[in-house]
Structures are given as C-alpha cells and as structure tokens.
Write an enzyme that holds these catalytic residues in place. Sequence first.
Site: not given
Lengths: 279, 184
Positions: B37, B102
Amino acid sequence: MRTIPAPEIAAAVARLCIRANTLLPEDVDRALELAQHTEPWPLAEETLSLLRQNQDLAWERGLPICQDTGMACVFVELGQEVHIDGDLEEAIHAGVRQGYGEGYLRKSIVADPLRRVNTGDNAPASITVRIVPGDRCAITVVPKGFGSENKSRLAMLKPADGAEGVKEFVVETVRLAGPDPCPPVVLGIGIGGSFDKVAALAKHALLRPLDEPNPDPFYEKLEDELLEEINALGIGPQGFGGRTTCLGLAIETAPTHVAGLPVAVNVSCHVTRRATEVM
Amino acid sequence: MRYRLTAPVTREDLAPLRAGDTVLLSGVVYTARDAAHGRMMELLDRGEALPFPVEGSALYYVGPTPERPGETIGSAGPTTSGRMDACSPRLLDLGQAVMIGKGARNRAVKEAVVRNGAVYLAALGGAGALMAASVKELEIICWEDLGCEAVRRLVVEDMPLTVILDAHGGDLYESGPAAYLNSL
C-alpha cells in the site's frame, strides 16, 4: 553437572517452531470445542465451527494454522546444574532460522523497528531465560502473531483502583480491540511488579493451559469474573456478534511498590500457540 | 443472504449486499498489505499507474506463508485491515471495489465505501489453511523484494467471505454484536 550441546538446543527449537505452528495446544482446542457447543448465537456457532475446521485442514495439509506464524518468543527454564556447550542464545536463533525455513513458515521480523528491513529468516527470537533448580532444560516456543499483540495494553493504576480498576482496564482493552485481534481471544494478564516486569508477567501468563485454574482462589475468582464480563460484551467470534469473545485468561502477579498497581494485558487470539520440549 | 460474485465486479453486483450477508467470491483477487500500500501511494503521488487494473478490483490484505513445492499457496488468512485505512479511500475513489481483510475500519473508509458503492468483506482471521483452500492460481506481479508482502495475482474459487461494510452504510461489527445483545 549435565552437558547439553548447543546444536541439540537448536534442533529442539526448530522442531518446536514447526509443531507449534501446525498443531494447536490441546487445551486451546478443547476450549474452542466447548465454546462451539455452548455458543447460543447461530452465526457465532457457525464461525467457531469454521475455525475448528481450519485447524483440521492445517494439520492434514501440513499448513500453518494461521499465516502470521509470529515472532518466535522462546522461554527457557534452564536447570542450574546444566552446562550448555556452546552459545545458548545463538543456538535458539539458529533453531528459529531452521524451523521457519524448513517449515515453510512466514518470515515476519524486521531488523530495525523504524528502518524495517526484513531479516529474511524470522530470527532473532525473543528470548526469556529463567534459571531453575535441577538438571533439566525446558524450552517452550510461543509463535506470537501481531494482529493480537498490537491490541495489548499496559497501565500504571493507583493502588486505590484495586481489583475493580484492574477489571475495568482489562475489559476496556478487549472492548477497544473489538474484531481486530481475531476473537475469540486469549488473555495473559500481569498485575504488580514494575513497568517492565508486569509486561513480562502478562506474556508468561499465556503459557498457562486454559483449563488450569489459578492456584490462588482469590485470583481464580477474579479470572472467572473477568471472563464472564468479557463474554457479556457481545463482540463474539471474529467480531460478528455472539457470546464467545474470550476463550480463557490467566493472571500472573508479583509483589509491587506501595505507590503502584501496574497492570498489563497481552492479547492473544484463538490460535494461541505454544509447544514445549524438556531435555 | 448468500451471494456468488466474480471479481472484477461492477457496482451493480455489489448493490444488493448487506452487512452480515455471506459471499462466495471467485475470479481475480490481488494481494496487498502494509508495504505494498505504501508503494502504491508513492506511484500515485508520482502520477504513475497502479500495477493492476483498478476498476472493479478486489484487494486482499494478506501476507501468505511460503508455498511448499507443488502447492499453490501457503497459509493465507487476512491481516488487520485498519492499517490500510490511510490508503483505502484513495484507492476506492480510483475504482477499487472490494476490500478483503479483518477488523474495524475508520470513518473515512466507511464514507468511501458508501460514496463509491464499494464493499468491505471479512475473511476468517486466523483461518489461514481454510482461506488458502479457495486459491487456485498465484502469480507475483510486482515488488518481489517485499517477500510475503509482494503483490500477488490470485485466482480464487468460492472464497468464503462475510460482508462487514456495505454501500448503504451498514457495519456488521456494530450491528452483529448489537443483534446478539438484543436477543438476550
């Protein structure tokens, strides 16, 4: 005086890294099974069933239960009549390199916390050595994932905060963690000692089997009350809602200063791993 | 409700999804976690293209264990998504449609999900072997130096996922525990 060659230590650590990552401890397995059978919320029961299927699949296929195969936290209880022939710490690091390589485990350690270059072999281990009476050497490998580790907290409470203050802090820690640490969680709780000692107590508490009550009835009761309060939060498995937010918790304590009440909560997950060999 | 989806997806595919629904996802999924990222943000800052077609794409926040010889992938459960919160709104605004991970997301991500008709799906945290079973193909497409964090192109079949954030503002991490507590 008994001599243990360092390469034997390395070989044991390598075996333990692989075993811990592919086979859940029996007590954690039993706690998950019990939770599944007592969980009243259907989605939560189904989620717990899937988590148990994952364990079986991991064992059948020789895969790690969780992809975060952790930082290798290695606890050594070294009998004072044992002589290690070689460098103990280097043998442990070598065992971690070997185990994480041969076991196809993930290498998750960076050499420096800010410059963040991966060491490529999951070494070094985080080593805790305790000298004990006798001529045995017990090695426990705890692969610790950081999804849960990141949710751990420490507070220097006031003595007047007492047991209620400790309970509030522990329950708040689980509430703040919410779905992030892969609930149902397992908690290691340290109370007392000093700033550094209380964190070590919390980590060490994760070694106690979940079905083994605290030897002190006072703390056994505190553990029961905490578990009940946490499982009333409603977070549930994976944070999807349900009763089973915490599988079990253990408190370790130490004498502390008249002016302080340190408390630390080391958060672990439903894949709380540990494996031990006694030499 | 249970839905079957194939990635890349369209906004129309995602519109019926509600927090708490389950999804069996097939198709192409790219892996990216913290370091990837970071590099994607650097590419965008320099005005360069992302290393995969972003429109309708699904990103899985995962760093798998190394695959054994002859195996497609190692253990491959999700990592904590919150660490990607700073980057996700920008990627969603560019066309990414599905996030898989999650754990809780911040307000900016929730708003970006609603704004873009996107979705945030949870894989089972700590269930690395189970999640790996749905991965049929794996190819590292860039940043191999990142090891487990390199960007991989996965082809998945019936990957079992749960809708956490939907395009209508639903959040299972709020509604799920509340529904359970209300049932008592």
